[in-house]
Write an enzyme that holds these catalytic residues in place. Structure first.
Site, PDB file in Angstrom:
ATOM      1  N   ARG A   1      38.424  39.494  48.677  1.00  8.78           N
ATOM      2  CA  ARG A   1      38.126  38.306  48.219  1.00  8.78           C
ATOM      3  C   ARG A   1      38.209  37.184  49.345  1.00  8.78           C
ATOM      4  O   ARG A   1      37.965  36.027  49.076  1.00  8.78           O
ATOM      5  CB  ARG A   1      38.758  37.715  47.035  1.00  8.78           C
ATOM      6  CG  ARG A   1      38.519  38.680  45.964  1.00  8.78           C
ATOM      7  CD  ARG A   1      36.928  38.858  45.483  1.00  8.78           C
ATOM      8  NE  ARG A   1      36.781  39.577  44.367  1.00  8.78           N
ATOM      9  CZ  ARG A   1      35.749  40.089  44.128  1.00  8.78           C
ATOM     10  NH1 ARG A   1      34.690  40.251  44.643  1.00  8.78           N
ATOM     11  NH2 ARG A   1      35.670  41.025  42.614  1.00  8.78           N
TER      12      ARG A   1
ATOM     13  N   ASP B   1      36.208  50.712  44.343  1.00 12.54           N
ATOM     14  CA  ASP B   1      35.707  49.475  43.970  1.00 12.54           C
ATOM     15  C   ASP B   1      36.609  48.449  43.630  1.00 12.54           C
ATOM     16  O   ASP B   1      36.153  47.734  42.622  1.00 12.54           O
ATOM     17  CB  ASP B   1      34.467  49.675  43.284  1.00 12.54           C
ATOM     18  CG  ASP B   1      33.388  48.607  43.107  1.00 12.54           C
ATOM     19  OD1 ASP B   1      33.703  47.625  44.013  1.00 12.54           O
ATOM     20  OD2 ASP B   1      32.286  48.710  42.468  1.00 12.54           O
TER      21      ASP B   1
ATOM     22  N   HIS C   1      39.152  39.906  39.667  1.00 14.37           N
ATOM     23  CA  HIS C   1      38.887  38.520  39.121  1.00 14.37           C
ATOM     24  C   HIS C   1      39.996  37.939  38.100  1.00 14.37           C
ATOM     25  O   HIS C   1      40.691  38.659  37.450  1.00 14.37           O
ATOM     26  CB  HIS C   1      37.644  38.789  37.825  1.00 14.37           C
ATOM     27  CG  HIS C   1      36.346  39.082  38.540  1.00 14.37           C
ATOM     28  ND1 HIS C   1      35.678  38.505  39.734  1.00 14.37           N
ATOM     29  CD2 HIS C   1      35.646  40.471  38.479  1.00 14.37           C
ATOM     30  CE1 HIS C   1      34.547  39.135  39.950  1.00 14.37           C
ATOM     31  NE2 HIS C   1      34.616  40.389  39.442  1.00 14.37           N
TER      32      HIS C   1
ATOM     33  N   HIS D   1      37.470  44.980  47.473  1.00  8.23           N
ATOM     34  CA  HIS D   1      36.979  43.602  47.702  1.00  8.23           C
ATOM     35  C   HIS D   1      38.414  42.743  47.683  1.00  8.23           C
ATOM     36  O   HIS D   1      38.977  42.709  46.775  1.00  8.23           O
ATOM     37  CB  HIS D   1      36.211  43.044  46.411  1.00  8.23           C
ATOM     38  CG  HIS D   1      35.029  43.745  46.456  1.00  8.23           C
ATOM     39  ND1 HIS D   1      33.799  43.415  46.915  1.00  8.23           N
ATOM     40  CD2 HIS D   1      34.671  44.850  45.742  1.00  8.23           C
ATOM     41  CE1 HIS D   1      32.786  43.908  46.758  1.00  8.23           C
ATOM     42  NE2 HIS D   1      33.231  45.128  45.865  1.00  8.23           N
TER      43      HIS D   1
END
Lengths: 427, 309
Positions: free
Chosen positions: A66, A307, A311, A64
């Site tokens: 983002r 994965d 964050h 990810h």
């Protein structure tokens, strides 16, 4: 920069190589490979490579990055730097951006940002429009723009009917469908694996059957629609391994991946309520870990994917049940895999190369990496014996949400080479 | 006795207290119970600031801690989440750091999320007392429950205590299972399958099939509060059904002479208990509340020995 590895263990299943050789990379191409000494030019760095392994570039098919939408967590630039530093020469981005990757404009936006980088950045598209789980996305058009896989990752397509239509539609052009397998009706507001630990800690559980019910359903749907291709994201349970093993035996075209955190950590670590242990799917039990490692060994699990889910600290530094799911993984994956799979004696180096390079590339129909004179050098160099301590301050990722800070590992990436660029990994 | 220290400079879970720790708290509570008179103040917390940070509603626990700290001459301030910057979107950790910047020695924390006392302790050197965190633990409640039984029966060891009701969501149940086992009691549980946590079979408890069986087996029934949300979330068909199969009414209560009943409060009369039994002498709900203050005085006093001023 040109580089010459002398006496390096070259493992390349594409070319049936597993021997000590000399390899010279010049202007981004393989200029020499062989047992004899190469006649290298002067502007070449020579690396004495006794402990090093040279592999086709590692590929992480689940990251990810983002961007667009959440650039404060990660962007394509920082994500690519993180991938290179972790030993990867290619990644597949998940489409749960904002806006999501469900139209060619977003694909083009990302491709544009990804230009001129060492790391090849491939893009997956959503399975349904807007990731709403209702109507299938324009897969044919997206595929024309280079989208190699379709998934609503982060969410599961709950409607069996929509999933059936997706298989039928994608099957027309042999496109790859993938699923984040989670029966949401069983996992609402979960914080942890449902088990003895979640019961004791008072955390809402995510039962392993919620993952398995969807895998089971999708396998039946894929079969019903005519044995369509299906890739299961980040499996985490013993039951998932068993279901997929049986389906493969029956000849179904199914593949799957596992993350390093799911084969390294169990839910026993949750007692400190540290949100760096919170992800989806959640950390399971030791029993599941044993089954996942066995699945890697016997071929049920095709590949290792991270994965990688960045964050920012302020989002993670909250009450456990309020924290977002996910951890970063690109800069620890190679070390964890070498330590917990190879050093532990479960996987040979050759099998590890299959799981981290050959198989994900096959699943995504990416071209083979051949170690032959004149070919583009797409290479990961790693040292399976180097001892090191994970230090998150060395990471190139914008986010630092890793549970592996201060882990002592044996094995680390050393160089990545691709697109006429060389990066020396700093970890 | 006065020099003895608890095993840990905090209280997050019932596991933090050894058998000896609990005895230490009990004897200190007994001392306060015997020596407290209106108008008398002890100076155990003199010069110390105690923050009562209640991020979730509470009546008895907050009042009980406040009174306990004041009787020990502590400087107490209360923090109510609804009137704070949390309502403006400030994070828990920032709110906590703001309070901490004002020099606080002990915190009493109530929060709706499991694990918050541990989360804050990971970020602080202060003494943190858990006054109830989500569905996790409520260790001072289990202390006062056990103290009440100790006073009533003279001992807790070998008592048969059955916990009845919503064990899945109950922090009181989790703390009591641990602490009653530490003290050598036998613990039973009775609840419909939807209100039992996954893995309860690994707990040191004896499952009961019916309320009749539970009463028959028990010296003490510890009834839990049934929260109204449970019906909405589909865990129970109705209040009425729960009441019929798990509630204690006068007839059931009277079926066993000398049966003792505890409840952490607040009680949902008409659901888990009948109002008419609340005034019976073996129903110790008010005694629990009274003992709660002395238990918290004892705990604050013992933990204050770790404070460096």
């Amino acid at each position: 920069m040109n580089i010459y590895f002398r006496g390096i263990l070259v493992i390349n299943p594409y070319n049936n190589l597993n021997e000590k050789l000399n390899i010279w990379v010049k202007d981004g191409l393989i200029a020499y490979i062989g047992k004899e000494e190469a006649s290298i030019e002067q502007e070449t760095e020579t690396v004495l490579s006794d402990d090093l392994v040279c592999s086709p570039g590692f590929f992480d098919m689940h990251v990810h990055f983002r961007e667009p939408g959440y650039e404060y967590k990660e962007d394509i630039e920082s994500g690519a730097n993180s991938a290179a530093n972790g030993g990867f020469t290619g990644v597949l981005c998940m489409p749960n951006t904002n806006p999501p990757i469900d139209n060619p404009q977003v694909v083009e936006f990302i491709r544009n940002k990804a230009k001129n980088h060492l790391v090849d950045i491939e893009v997956s598209g959503t399975l349904t429009q807007g990731r709403h789980g209702k109507a299938i996305s324009p897969m044919f058009e997206l595929n024309e723009y280079g989208v190699r896989m379709f998934t609503d990752d982060g969410d599961c397509v709950m409607s069996s009917d929509v999933m059936r239509r997706a298989f039928e539609y994608a099957g027309t052009k042999d496109l790859l469908i993938s699923q984040h397998c989670e029966d949401h009706s069983l996992t609402e507001n979960f914080s942890a694996n449902e088990g003895v630990i979640s019961g004791k800690l008072g955390l809402k559980g995510y039962p392993h059957i919620a993952e398995e019910i969807i895998i089971d359903r999708d396998i039946k749907l894929a079969d019903y629609c005519g044995n369509m291709k299906y890739h299961v994201s980040h499996i985490s349970t013993k039951g998932a391994v068993n279901i997929i093993k049986e389906a493969k035996k029956r000849g179904q075209k199914i593949t799957c991946e596992v993350t390093p955190h799911h084969f390294v950590l169990s839910d026993e670590v949750l007692t400190n309520y540290d949100t760096r242990h919170k992800m989806n799917p959640p950390l399971r039990t030791q029993d599941d870990i044993d089954a996942l490692i066995e699945g890697l060994v016997d071929g049920t699990i095709d590949c290792i994917a991270t994965d990688h889910a960045p964050h920012s600290l302020h989002e993670k530094h909250v009450e456990f049940d309020k924290a977002p799911n996910g951890i970063i993984g690109l800069e620890t994956a190679v070390g964890l895999s070498l330590n917990y799979l190879v050093k532990s004696g479960n996987l040979t180096l050759e099998l590890l190369v299959e799981k981290m390079s050959v198989n994900p590339r096959k699943i995504l129909k990416l071209k083979e990496i051949n170690f032959k004179v004149g070919e583009i050098a797409n290479i990961t160099i790693f040292n399976p014996y180097a001892k090191w301590t994970v230090d998150k301050s060395e990471f190139k990722s914008k986010s630092k949400n890793t549970p592996f800070h201060n882990f002592e590992l044996t094995g680390k990436p050393v160089y990545v080479i691709n697109n006429n660029k060389i990066h020396k990994c700093q970890l | 006795m006065s020099d003895q220290l608890l095993s840990h400079p905090y209280l997050h879970t019932a596991d933090d207290l050894s058998y000896e720790d609990i005895q230490l708290v009990f004897s200190k509570a007994q001392y306060f119970l015997e020596n407290y008179k209106p108008g008398v103040k002890f100076d155990d917390l003199k010069g110390m600031t105690i923050a009562l940070a209640f991020f979730e509603n509470s009546t008895r626990t907050r009042l009980s801690f406040e009174l306990a700290a004041k009787r020990l001459s502590g400087e107490v301030f209360s923090f109510a989440a609804a009137q704070s910057s949390l309502a403006k979107g400030e994070s828990l950790i920032d709110t906590f750091r703001t309070i901490e910047a004002m020099t606080v020695h002990m915190y009493v924390i109530r929060h709706g999320s499991s694990g918050v006392p541990r989360f804050l302790q990971n970020n602080s050197n202060s003494i943190i007392i858990n006054a109830g965190d989500g569905k996790h633990e409520h260790p001072t409640q289990s202390l006062l429950d056990a103290f009440t039984l100790q006073k009533y029966f003279g001992k807790v060891k070998d008592l048969k205590v059955c916990i009845v009701g919503d064990i899945l969501h109950s922090r009181v149940a989790r703390s009591n299972v641990t602490m009653l086992n530490t003290l050598g009691a036998e613990v039973g549980v009775l609840a419909p399958g939807t209100l039992l946590p996954f893995g309860w079979q690994t707990w040191k408890v004896k499952p009961m099939a019916t309320i009749e069986e539970a009463i028959e087996w028990s010296d003490v029934i510890l009834m839990l509060r049934l929260q109204r949300e449970r019906m909405e979330s589909g865990l129970l068909p109705s209040n009425r059904e729960f009441s019929n199969y798990y509630g204690v009414d006068l007839k059931r209560f009277n079926s066993k002479p000398n049966l003792v009943l505890l409840h952490p409060g607040p009680v949902n009369f008409g659901v888990e208990l009948d109002y008419e039994i609340s005034a019976l002498p073996n129903v110790l709900i008010e005694t629990q509340v009274t003992h709660g203050v002395f238990i918290r005085m004892a705990l604050l006093s013992l933990l204050s020995k770790f404070v460096k001023i």
